[in-house]
Design a protein around this motif. Structure first.
Motif, PDB file in Angstrom:
ATOM      1  N   TYR A 299       0.839  -1.205   0.000  1.00  5.36           N
ATOM      2  CA  TYR A 299       0.000   0.000   0.000  1.00  5.36           C
ATOM      3  C   TYR A 299       0.874   1.256   0.000  1.00  5.36           C
ATOM      4  N   ASP A 300       1.941   1.242   0.774  1.00  5.57           N
ATOM      5  CA  ASP A 300       2.811   2.410   0.875  1.00  5.57           C
ATOM      6  C   ASP A 300       3.646   2.629  -0.386  1.00  5.57           C
ATOM      7  N   LYS A 301       4.095   1.552  -1.021  1.00  2.37           N
ATOM      8  CA  LYS A 301       5.015   1.669  -2.154  1.00  2.37           C
ATOM      9  C   LYS A 301       4.327   1.819  -3.508  1.00  2.37           C
ATOM     10  N   ILE A 302       3.114   1.294  -3.638  1.00  4.65           N
ATOM     11  CA  ILE A 302       2.403   1.419  -4.911  1.00  4.65           C
ATOM     12  C   ILE A 302       1.959   2.876  -5.087  1.00  4.65           C
ATOM     13  N   PRO A 303       2.334   3.530  -6.178  1.00  2.00           N
ATOM     14  CA  PRO A 303       2.042   4.953  -6.346  1.00  2.00           C
ATOM     15  C   PRO A 303       0.653   5.272  -6.899  1.00  2.00           C
ATOM     16  N   ALA A 304      -0.196   4.279  -7.079  1.00  2.00           N
ATOM     17  CA  ALA A 304      -1.535   4.521  -7.620  1.00  2.00           C
ATOM     18  C   ALA A 304      -2.287   5.544  -6.776  1.00  2.00           C
ATOM     19  N   LYS A 305      -3.029   6.420  -7.432  1.00  2.00           N
ATOM     20  CA  LYS A 305      -3.805   7.437  -6.720  1.00  2.00           C
ATOM     21  C   LYS A 305      -4.992   6.813  -5.984  1.00  2.00           C
ATOM     22  N   ARG A 306      -5.561   5.758  -6.549  1.00  2.00           N
ATOM     23  CA  ARG A 306      -6.709   5.095  -5.945  1.00  2.00           C
ATOM     24  C   ARG A 306      -6.281   3.720  -5.453  1.00  2.00           C
ATOM     25  N   LYS A 307      -6.248   3.533  -4.135  1.00  2.00           N
ATOM     26  CA  LYS A 307      -5.852   2.240  -3.573  1.00  2.00           C
ATOM     27  C   LYS A 307      -6.532   2.055  -2.231  1.00  2.00           C
ATOM     28  N   LEU A 308      -6.936   0.816  -1.968  1.00  2.00           N
ATOM     29  CA  LEU A 308      -7.610   0.471  -0.726  1.00  2.00           C
ATOM     30  C   LEU A 308      -6.934  -0.741  -0.111  1.00  2.00           C
ATOM     31  N   LEU A 309      -6.963  -0.816   1.216  1.00  2.00           N
ATOM     32  CA  LEU A 309      -6.360  -1.930   1.940  1.00  2.00           C
ATOM     33  C   LEU A 309      -7.385  -2.520   2.892  1.00  2.00           C
ATOM     34  N   TYR A 310      -7.580  -3.847   2.802  1.00  2.00           N
ATOM     35  CA  TYR A 310      -8.487  -4.549   3.713  1.00  2.00           C
ATOM     36  C   TYR A 310      -7.689  -5.615   4.457  1.00  2.00           C
ATOM     37  N   ILE A 311      -7.653  -5.526   5.770  1.00  2.00           N
ATOM     38  CA  ILE A 311      -7.000  -6.533   6.596  1.00  2.00           C
ATOM     39  C   ILE A 311      -8.073  -7.400   7.249  1.00  2.00           C
ATOM     40  N   SER A 312      -8.030  -8.696   6.949  1.00  2.00           N
ATOM     41  CA  SER A 312      -8.959  -9.642   7.555  1.00  2.00           C
ATOM     42  C   SER A 312      -8.357 -10.138   8.869  1.00  2.00           C
ATOM     43  N   GLU A 313      -8.974  -9.780   9.975  1.00  2.00           N
ATOM     44  CA  GLU A 313      -8.441 -10.155  11.278  1.00  2.00           C
ATOM     45  C   GLU A 313      -8.483 -11.659  11.515  1.00  2.00           C
ATOM     46  N   CYS A 314      -9.361 -12.361  10.824  1.00  2.00           N
ATOM     47  CA  CYS A 314      -9.474 -13.812  10.991  1.00  2.00           C
ATOM     48  C   CYS A 314      -8.861 -14.574   9.815  1.00  2.00           C
ATOM     49  N   GLY A 315      -8.363 -13.850   8.813  1.00  2.00           N
ATOM     50  CA  GLY A 315      -7.905 -14.489   7.585  1.00  2.00           C
ATOM     51  C   GLY A 315      -6.507 -15.072   7.681  1.00  2.00           C
ATOM     52  N   LYS A 316      -6.329 -16.262   7.096  1.00  2.00           N
ATOM     53  CA  LYS A 316      -5.003 -16.858   6.933  1.00  2.00           C
ATOM     54  C   LYS A 316      -4.592 -16.684   5.467  1.00  2.00           C
ATOM     55  N   HIS A 317      -3.690 -17.535   4.994  1.00  2.00           N
ATOM     56  CA  HIS A 317      -3.148 -17.303   3.653  1.00  2.00           C
ATOM     57  C   HIS A 317      -4.220 -17.441   2.571  1.00  2.00           C
TER      58      HIS A 317
END
Length: 232
Positions: A192-210
């Protein structure tokens, strides 16, 4: 304007890894869905990876993109694990409308979570419940059928595509499981930090594994990802 979605599975896996999300997109859109299988990959009990190299799998992805490009006007790429880094490879080289990166393997193996998972498997083995352990069931055939040479080729793809991260300008939706023992959960924030796209979203699944497409909260992020993809 016809839209196609190219789903790229992970290392030593197959389309089954992303099938739940592919089915969701198919049920809720009229888009063209493609889920190719990389050479030597497929169902866990039918892997034949010996002799295949990083170049074979990258070419598989390029061929799949080119075939889909002949059918549609715009292409979305969904990449899981190794397929996530390959999705960025394609986005750097070809015209891609949007990306969805699922447990993208820009970094590999989370030692702390892997130790927890191994302890859980050991405990289940002690209590003779190992066959009920989801992680063991998912990986038992891979442990036996993935040669070291193939793993080295996978790492070659990760290294080759690392410089591409800073060149992704199309909109990106990133999904990561907090309990992922294969790809460290901090990888998603790094992307998320390194990708320079203007539109970007991050979803962290608290219960998710690989295998994030099988997380208990997948219905939630499926709908969020679809809304992101439908945005003009």
């Amino acid at each position: 304007m016809t839209v196609g979605v190219l789903f790229l599975h992970g290392f030593s896996g197959g389309p089954y890894e992303i099938q739940p999300f592919a089915n969701y997109i198919k049920e809720n859109t009229t888009w063209v869905i493609k889920t190719p299988t990389f050479l030597g990959h497929g169902d866990a009990d039918a892997l034949a990876m010996e002799g295949y190299k990083a170049e074979h799998w990258l070419m598989d992805a390029e061929i799949a993109y080119r075939k889909l490009a002949k059918q549609v006007d715009e292409i979305i790429i969904v990449g899981f694990s190794m397929g996530g880094v390959m999705a960025m490879y394609l986005a750097k080289r070809y015209r891609v409308k949007k990306l969805v990166l699922l447990s993208a393997a820009a970094k590999y193996v989370s030692p702390s979570q892997l130790v927890k998972d191994i302890h859980t498997m050991a405990d289940d083995a002690f209590h003779r419940k190992l066959k009920e352990n989801e992680l063991f069931r998912r990986y038992q055939h891979k442990f036996q059928n993935v040669p070291l040479s193939a793993t080295i080729q996978f790492m070659k793809i990760v290294r080759k595509t690392e410089p591409y991260i800073g060149h992704i300008t199309c909109p990106v939706f990133i999904v990561q499981g907090a309990l992922d023992g294969i790809v460290p959960s901090v990888t998603a924030q790094m992307l998320y930090d390194k990708i320079p796209a203007k539109r970007k979203l991050l979803y962290i699944s608290e219960c998710g594994k690989h295998h994030i497409c099988y997380s208990d909260d997948c219905d939630e992020w499926f709908s969020k990802a679809l809304r992101f993809l439908l945005e003009l």
